[in-house]
Design a protein around this motif. Structure first.
Motif, PDB file in Angstrom:
ATOM      1  N   ARG A  21      -1.255 -13.509  37.532  1.00 32.51           N
ATOM      2  CA  ARG A  21      -1.886 -14.906  37.144  1.00 32.51           C
ATOM      3  C   ARG A  21      -0.862 -15.642  36.036  1.00 32.51           C
ATOM      4  O   ARG A  21      -0.525 -16.856  36.490  1.00 32.51           O
ATOM      5  N   ALA A  22      -0.317 -15.091  35.005  1.00 33.42           N
ATOM      6  CA  ALA A  22       0.583 -15.427  34.317  1.00 33.42           C
ATOM      7  C   ALA A  22       2.193 -16.161  35.002  1.00 33.42           C
ATOM      8  O   ALA A  22       2.529 -17.216  34.627  1.00 33.42           O
ATOM      9  N   PHE A  23       2.349 -15.165  35.824  1.00 32.77           N
ATOM     10  CA  PHE A  23       3.610 -15.573  36.538  1.00 32.77           C
ATOM     11  C   PHE A  23       3.378 -16.864  37.332  1.00 32.77           C
ATOM     12  O   PHE A  23       4.172 -17.782  37.234  1.00 32.77           O
ATOM     13  N   TYR A  24       2.274 -16.954  38.038  1.00 38.17           N
ATOM     14  CA  TYR A  24       1.833 -18.293  38.981  1.00 38.17           C
ATOM     15  C   TYR A  24       1.959 -19.447  38.008  1.00 38.17           C
ATOM     16  O   TYR A  24       2.294 -20.496  38.254  1.00 38.17           O
ATOM     17  N   LEU A  25       1.323 -19.237  37.050  1.00 35.68           N
ATOM     18  CA  LEU A  25       0.882 -20.350  35.916  1.00 35.68           C
ATOM     19  C   LEU A  25       2.294 -20.830  35.170  1.00 35.68           C
ATOM     20  O   LEU A  25       2.399 -21.940  35.286  1.00 35.68           O
ATOM     21  N   ALA A  26       3.234 -19.737  35.030  1.00 33.90           N
ATOM     22  CA  ALA A  26       4.562 -20.495  34.543  1.00 33.90           C
ATOM     23  C   ALA A  26       5.150 -21.198  35.561  1.00 33.90           C
ATOM     24  O   ALA A  26       5.950 -21.892  35.077  1.00 33.90           O
ATOM     25  N   LEU A  27       5.236 -20.701  36.742  1.00 32.69           N
ATOM     26  CA  LEU A  27       5.839 -21.387  37.968  1.00 32.69           C
ATOM     27  C   LEU A  27       4.978 -22.645  38.702  1.00 32.69           C
ATOM     28  O   LEU A  27       5.561 -23.000  39.476  1.00 32.69           O
ATOM     29  N   ALA A  28       4.154 -22.817  38.010  1.00 37.31           N
ATOM     30  CA  ALA A  28       3.217 -23.947  38.881  1.00 37.31           C
ATOM     31  C   ALA A  28       3.769 -25.246  38.700  1.00 37.31           C
ATOM     32  O   ALA A  28       3.378 -26.242  39.534  1.00 37.31           O
ATOM     33  N   GLU A  35       6.747 -28.216  38.612  1.00 42.10           N
ATOM     34  CA  GLU A  35       8.300 -28.675  39.263  1.00 42.10           C
ATOM     35  C   GLU A  35       9.319 -27.907  38.760  1.00 42.10           C
ATOM     36  O   GLU A  35       9.323 -27.532  37.516  1.00 42.10           O
ATOM     37  N   GLY A  36      10.046 -27.725  39.638  1.00 35.26           N
ATOM     38  CA  GLY A  36      11.175 -26.701  39.460  1.00 35.26           C
ATOM     39  C   GLY A  36      11.157 -25.257  38.989  1.00 35.26           C
ATOM     40  O   GLY A  36      11.496 -24.975  37.935  1.00 35.26           O
ATOM     41  N   PRO A  37      10.208 -24.638  39.775  1.00 41.16           N
ATOM     42  CA  PRO A  37       9.900 -23.205  39.434  1.00 41.16           C
ATOM     43  C   PRO A  37      11.194 -22.382  39.528  1.00 41.16           C
ATOM     44  O   PRO A  37      11.214 -21.200  38.715  1.00 41.16           O
ATOM     45  N   LEU A  38      12.328 -22.702  40.046  1.00 42.53           N
ATOM     46  CA  LEU A  38      13.351 -21.819  39.997  1.00 42.53           C
ATOM     47  C   LEU A  38      13.981 -21.567  38.811  1.00 42.53           C
ATOM     48  O   LEU A  38      14.418 -20.660  38.183  1.00 42.53           O
ATOM     49  N   LEU A  39      14.135 -22.753  38.025  1.00 40.58           N
ATOM     50  CA  LEU A  39      14.545 -22.716  36.593  1.00 40.58           C
ATOM     51  C   LEU A  39      13.483 -22.644  35.529  1.00 40.58           C
ATOM     52  O   LEU A  39      13.883 -22.636  34.406  1.00 40.58           O
ATOM     53  N   LYS A  66       7.850 -21.637  49.129  1.00 47.53           N
ATOM     54  CA  LYS A  66       8.472 -22.756  49.779  1.00 47.53           C
ATOM     55  C   LYS A  66       9.016 -23.627  48.602  1.00 47.53           C
ATOM     56  O   LYS A  66      10.020 -24.245  48.609  1.00 47.53           O
ATOM     57  N   ARG A  67       8.491 -23.740  47.478  1.00 50.38           N
ATOM     58  CA  ARG A  67       8.854 -24.746  46.436  1.00 50.38           C
ATOM     59  C   ARG A  67      10.167 -23.874  45.700  1.00 50.38           C
ATOM     60  O   ARG A  67      11.099 -24.676  45.470  1.00 50.38           O
ATOM     61  N   LEU A  68      10.440 -22.529  45.644  1.00 52.59           N
ATOM     62  CA  LEU A  68      11.625 -21.884  45.312  1.00 52.59           C
ATOM     63  C   LEU A  68      12.681 -22.242  46.414  1.00 52.59           C
ATOM     64  O   LEU A  68      13.755 -22.314  45.980  1.00 52.59           O
TER      65      LEU A  68
END
Length: 150
Positions: free
Chosen positions: A119-126, A128-132, A40-42
């Protein structure tokens, strides 16, 4: 006996290499909430960036359809992620009333590095602005995958 041992070994190897949808990692439906929150955030980020970037092409109505990631069941290492998009243009033939539709689908891979754990993927995109946001162990983002795709 040797053939039975080979079959059992092959079954053990394939079980170790089994991949599941990220929503089903580590157990069925266990990742549902966190993955759909990310999706949803993406989508929200895509809506904000679309008009000024990849959505200036032949179509005016780009829609994110589904984002999916595969994860190796035994250790959480990601296989791949693909974001699917659709877009269309429609026009009306004034003489016949017929609707003419030009539609397109895209399957855009996310440029994740080999060996990336979920887990690292989720942390990296946690944030604001996960698309960038930069993906783990990389300077690339999910957006970079879209630029080369849409």
């Amino acid at each position: 006996m040797l053939a039975l041992s080979a079959l059992l070994l092959a079954g053990a190897v394939s079980a170790q290499e089994r991949y599941v949808d990220a929503v089903d990692y580590p157990t069925p439906n266990a990742g549902w909430e966190v993955f759909h929150d990310l999706e949803k955030r993406l989508e929200a980020d895509f809506d904000q960036l679309c008009g000024d970037t990849y959505c200036e092409g032949d179509y005016s109505d780009y829609q994110p359809l589904r984002y999916r990631c595969s994860v190796r069941q035994r250790d959480g290492v990601m296989g791949e992620c693909v974001w699917t998009f659709g877009a269309s243009e429609a026009s009306i033939d004034p003489a016949t009333g017929q609707v003419h539709v030009d539609a397109q689908l895209w399957q855009c891979p996310t440029p994740i590095k080999k060996g990336t754990r979920l887990r690292a993927f989720y942390l990296a995109l946690a944030g604001e602005g996960p698309l960038l946001a930069p993906l783990p162990r990389s300077n690339a983002s999910i957006n970079d995958g879209l630029i080369g795709c849409l």
